[in-house]
Design an enzyme around this catalytic site. Structure first.
Site, PDB file in Angstrom:
ATOM      1  N   SER A   3       0.879  -1.248   0.012  1.00  0.00           N
ATOM      2  CA  SER A   3      -0.053   0.134  -0.025  1.00  0.00           C
ATOM      3  C   SER A   3       1.032   1.311   0.093  1.00  0.00           C
ATOM      4  CB  SER A   3      -1.042  -0.177   1.221  1.00  0.00           C
ATOM      5  OG  SER A   3      -1.785  -0.992   1.150  1.00  0.00           O
ATOM      6  N   ASN A  48       2.769   3.851  -1.628  1.00  0.00           N
ATOM      7  CA  ASN A  48       2.671   4.438  -3.001  1.00  0.00           C
ATOM      8  C   ASN A  48       4.095   4.752  -3.695  1.00  0.00           C
ATOM      9  OD1 ASN A  48      -0.210   4.897  -3.130  1.00  0.00           O
ATOM     10  ND2 ASN A  48      -0.033   6.900  -2.058  1.00  0.00           N
ATOM     11  N   GLY A  49       5.170   4.954  -3.031  1.00  0.00           N
ATOM     12  CA  GLY A  49       6.517   4.840  -3.335  1.00  0.00           C
ATOM     13  C   GLY A  49       6.748   3.558  -4.025  1.00  0.00           C
ATOM     14  N   LYS A  50       6.579   2.416  -3.382  1.00  0.00           N
ATOM     15  CA  LYS A  50       6.974   1.193  -3.739  1.00  0.00           C
ATOM     16  C   LYS A  50       6.124   0.772  -5.126  1.00  0.00           C
ATOM     17  CE  LYS A  50       8.298  -0.909   0.625  1.00  0.00           C
ATOM     18  NZ  LYS A  50       8.047  -2.272   1.402  1.00  0.00           N
ATOM     19  N   ASP A  71       0.050  -8.963   8.327  1.00  0.00           N
ATOM     20  CA  ASP A  71       0.829  -8.806   9.707  1.00  0.00           C
ATOM     21  C   ASP A  71       2.454  -9.124   9.372  1.00  0.00           C
ATOM     22  OD1 ASP A  71      -1.552  -7.929  11.150  1.00  0.00           O
ATOM     23  OD2 ASP A  71      -2.085  -9.790  11.557  1.00  0.00           O
ATOM     24  N   ASP A 121       9.941  -6.554   1.039  1.00  0.00           N
ATOM     25  CA  ASP A 121      10.001  -6.004   2.379  1.00  0.00           C
ATOM     26  C   ASP A 121      11.499  -5.563   2.299  1.00  0.00           C
ATOM     27  OD1 ASP A 121       8.734  -5.987   5.068  1.00  0.00           O
ATOM     28  OD2 ASP A 121      10.146  -7.029   5.720  1.00  0.00           O
ATOM     29  N   ASP A 145      14.898   8.108   2.192  1.00  0.00           N
ATOM     30  CA  ASP A 145      15.828   8.540   1.197  1.00  0.00           C
ATOM     31  C   ASP A 145      16.594   9.931   1.531  1.00  0.00           C
ATOM     32  OD1 ASP A 145      15.083   6.324  -0.053  1.00  0.00           O
ATOM     33  OD2 ASP A 145      13.893   7.052  -1.781  1.00  0.00           O
ATOM     34  N   ARG A 173      16.132  -2.090  -4.375  1.00  0.00           N
ATOM     35  CA  ARG A 173      14.833  -2.715  -5.033  1.00  0.00           C
ATOM     36  C   ARG A 173      15.126  -3.092  -6.420  1.00  0.00           C
ATOM     37  NH1 ARG A 173      11.862   0.497  -2.967  1.00  0.00           N
ATOM     38  NH2 ARG A 173      11.361  -0.566  -1.107  1.00  0.00           N
TER      39      ARG A 173
END
EC number: 3.6.1.66
Length: 204
Positions: A10, A12-14, A41, A70, A159, A185
């Site tokens: 959830s 937004n950056g990812k 969880d 993650d 960042d 990433r």
């Protein structure tokens, strides 16, 4: 025709980074919130465990393949904190400014003449179904330093405090496309990239 895959995040950056990194694959990325999936969880003891938990949760709710990341920031002088708790370091999940404030306080309470060595880590897990016995898992690390300052308007999370000494810029100062090319990433996604494009990925 592209095959739909749920992005179990959830953040937004990812989500923006995932879209950019998967543009030339045969996958149509659907954010989990568009399919009514809540955040899982995060009870794992490692980034890999949490990534798998999140991917399985999204696949269970939607019946679709799912991919999850993650990630976190590990500062050597702070015993690799914030680590698994990077997103909720200051208590409130996703409050980046509060998290950076707490990190800065800890840095100032840790006397040293050397730079604060740190790395971003990303573990990515992809499952074909909720009970997939063989998740595809990759990992990427981006090494740098944390600084007692905030620089730049881009990126997200820590960042503005994460400096790549090779370029003399924080992750928030780097162009987004350039950042994706060198980030934790981005590294993890490139390792997964060819497998995601494979035509037999969903084969039994």
């Amino acid at each position: 025709m592209k095959t739909r895959i749920v992005i179990a995040s959830s953040n937004n950056g990812k989500l923006a980074e995932f879209r950019d990194l998967l543009t030339d694959t045969d996958w149509e990325c659907i954010p989990q919130q568009e399919l009514g999936v809540s955040d899982a969880d995060e009870t794992g003891l490692s980034f890999i465990e949490n990534a798998i938990l999140k991917a399985r949760h999204a696949a269970q709710v939607t019946g679709l393949p799912a991919i999850a990341d993650d990630s976190g920031l590990c500062v050597e002088a702070l015993d690799f904190r914030p680590g698994l708790y990077s997103a909720r370091f200051a208590g409130e999940h996703g409050n980046a400014q509060a998290n950076m404030t707490k990190l800065r306080e800890l840095l100032r309470a840790t006397p040293t003449d050397a730079p604060f060595s740190a790395f971003y880590i990303s573990a990515i897990a992809m499952v074909r179904s909720a009970d997939d016995p063989a998740p595809i898992v990759t990992e990427g690390r981006w090494y740098g330093e944390v600084i007692d300052d905030q620089r730049g308007q881009g990126g997200f999370g820590y960042d503005p405090m994460f400096l790549d000494p090779r370029f003399g810029q924080t992750a928030a100062e780097l162009d987004s496309a350039f950042k994706n090319g060198i980030s934790h990433r981005g590294i993890a996604m490139r390792k997964l990239h060819e497998r995601l494009r494979a035509p037999d990925l969903l084969a039994d």
